[in-house]
Structure formats: structure tokens, C-alpha cells
Write a protein that holds these residues in place. Structure first.
Motif, short mmCIF file in Angstrom:
data_model
loop_
_atom_site.label_atom_id
_atom_site.label_comp_id
_atom_site.label_asym_id
_atom_site.label_seq_id
_atom_site.Cartn_x
_atom_site.Cartn_y
_atom_site.Cartn_z
N LEU A 194 -17.76 22.86 53.51
CA LEU A 194 -18.18 22.17 52.24
C LEU A 194 -18.14 20.37 51.88
CD1 LEU A 194 -19.82 22.24 50.11
CD2 LEU A 194 -18.02 22.66 48.90
N ASN A 195 -17.02 19.83 52.41
CA ASN A 195 -15.79 19.03 52.68
C ASN A 195 -15.29 18.53 54.17
OD1 ASN A 195 -15.07 18.64 49.58
ND2 ASN A 195 -13.93 20.38 49.29
N GLY A 196 -15.68 19.46 54.55
CA GLY A 196 -16.28 18.89 56.21
C GLY A 196 -14.51 18.41 56.91
N ARG A 197 -14.30 18.72 56.58
CA ARG A 197 -11.94 18.88 56.92
C ARG A 197 -11.57 20.25 57.44
NH1 ARG A 197 -11.27 17.32 51.25
NH2 ARG A 197 -10.12 18.98 50.84
N ASP B 129 -12.19 23.86 55.96
CA ASP B 129 -13.43 23.83 54.72
C ASP B 129 -14.55 22.83 54.87
OD1 ASP B 129 -14.90 22.42 52.33
OD2 ASP B 129 -12.44 21.57 51.43
N GLN C 14 -4.50 11.47 59.30
CA GLN C 14 -5.86 11.70 59.35
C GLN C 14 -6.48 11.50 60.72
OE1 GLN C 14 -6.05 11.05 55.21
NE2 GLN C 14 -7.81 12.04 55.34
N TYR D 72 -7.18 16.80 59.86
CA TYR D 72 -5.71 16.12 59.71
C TYR D 72 -3.95 17.13 60.28
CZ TYR D 72 -6.22 19.98 56.03
OH TYR D 72 -5.85 20.61 55.77
N LEU E 40 -18.06 18.30 61.20
CA LEU E 40 -16.53 17.67 60.71
C LEU E 40 -16.45 16.54 60.69
CD1 LEU E 40 -13.38 20.61 60.86
CD2 LEU E 40 -14.81 20.71 59.42
N ARG E 41 -16.04 15.87 59.71
CA ARG E 41 -15.84 14.63 59.32
C ARG E 41 -14.65 14.43 59.53
NH1 ARG E 41 -17.42 9.55 58.62
NH2 ARG E 41 -17.13 8.62 56.74
N GLN E 42 -13.34 15.16 59.26
CA GLN E 42 -11.92 14.80 59.37
C GLN E 42 -11.13 16.16 59.77
OE1 GLN E 42 -9.26 13.75 55.82
NE2 GLN E 42 -11.45 14.20 54.83
N ASP F 12 -7.30 26.06 57.33
CA ASP F 12 -8.02 25.73 55.89
C ASP F 12 -9.15 24.70 55.97
OD1 ASP F 12 -5.37 26.55 54.88
OD2 ASP F 12 -4.64 23.89 54.56
N ARG G 293 -11.32 30.75 57.61
CA ARG G 293 -11.00 29.62 57.36
C ARG G 293 -10.29 29.38 58.25
NH1 ARG G 293 -15.17 28.72 54.91
NH2 ARG G 293 -15.48 29.43 52.99
#
Length: 175
Positions: free
Chosen positions: A88-91, A86, A171, A129, A125-127, A84, A62
Motif C-alpha cells: 500500500l505504501n510502497g516500501r 507494505d 533509506q 529502508y 516499491l517506492r522505497q 515488512d 509480507r
């Protein structure tokens, strides 16, 4: 090595056992602790274990830490992390450290762009941060230059010298 790990003046590479002394120096530099969440020094043993575990896939660990290497000198100039993670949530969070001897050369921006390219094109990934202490002006400027947006302020988030400081959430959405 894939193109997303290479830029004009630097490249990113995985951690190697030979990085132990440099990681020991950076992780135990108390001047840097205010920018992260470190409270105690790291032993060489703990860092040796960390290096051994660094071979794990990002989906298992991770997180991913890469060394920033200056092409001209072939010296490690810092590290950059995805943490971190993730899927599943693409971040993922992103953190960066450039050794004081290599600052003001554009390495931080190039390393950040390398990691973004990897995160967005390879990991899908979507984002990304970053949590930036409000007083860390160079870090805020770096993320702004890379087109991150300030999206939130976490009030009194970090304890520094018996007082608290805000953290800016920055972000970048991969559209």
C-alpha cells in the motif's frame, strides 16, 4: 531466472530444503544476533517449517528471503531479505547477511543491487529502508555505497550486553 536476480559474480535464488543446515548455522550464530532482533536459537524443526512456508507469495508472507550464491563456486554465500513488505505504501525493509568466508568480495553490494532492482522494477516499491546498528560500520558503508541516506537515528533502540545502542535508519527512495 530473471535478469534482476543476476550480477557479475553472484545470483539470488529462492530458498531450498537443502539450505536447512546453512540457515541453522547462520540463524544460531550468536555473534550475529546483535545486528537483528534474534533472542533465542532456532530449532531445525522451526527452520524446516520456515522453508516450507517460504513458497508463499511476498503479498501473502509480507517477506521474501533469497540465497546469495557465488557464481564461481556455486556456493551459498549468504541471504538477503525483504521484510515488512507494505504494498500500500510502497516500501519494505531490507536485511543482508554474508557468511564470513565470502566477505570483502563485493557480494553484499551486488546482492543489494539485485534485490533493489527486483523491488523497484518488479514490485514497483517506492522505497527500501534498513535499520543499522550505529556500531556496524561495514553495514553502514555498504548502504552508503548503494546510495542509501541516513534519515534518522533511533536512540537507545537495541539492547546489547546490558547497555543500549542507537540504530541508524537508512533509506533509498526510488525516484
Amino acid at each position: 531466472m530473471r535478469d534482476f536476480f543476476i550480477r557479475d559474480t553472484l545470483f539470488l535464488r529462492p530458498l531450498e530444503p537443502e539450505d536447512l543446515d546453512l540457515l541453522y548455522q547462520w540463524e544460531n550464530d550468536t555473534r550475529l544476533w546483535k545486528n537483528g532482533s534474534t533472542l533465542t536459537p532456532f530449532s531445525r524443526f522451526a527452520l524446516r517449517q520456515y522453508l516450507a512456508d517460504a513458497r508463499q507469495d511476498i503479498y501473502q508472507a509480507r517477506q521474501l528471503r533469497m540465497m546469495i550464491v557465488e557464481k564461481e563456486s556455486n556456493k551459498a554465500a549468504g541471504t538477503i531479505d525483504l521484510y515488512d513488505f507494505d504494498p500500500l505504501n510502497g516500501r519494505a525493509g531490507v536485511g543482508i547477511l554474508v557468511d564470513e568466508n565470502f566477505r570483502k568480495k563485493g557480494h553484499a553490494l551486488q546482492a543489494l543491487l539485485c534485490m533493489e532492482d527486483y523491488a523497484f522494477s518488479h514490485l514497483k516499491l517506492r522505497q527500501l529502508y534498513a535499520f543499522v546498528p550505529a556500531g556496524n560500520i561495514p553495514s553502514r558503508a555498504l548502504f552508503e555505497k548503494a546510495n542509501y541516506e541516513e534519515t534518522a537515528v533511533l536512540r537507545d533502540w537495541i539492547s546489547l550486553n546490558r547497555s543500549f545502542t542507537d540504530v541508524i535508519v537508512m533509506q533509498k527512495i526510488n525516484k
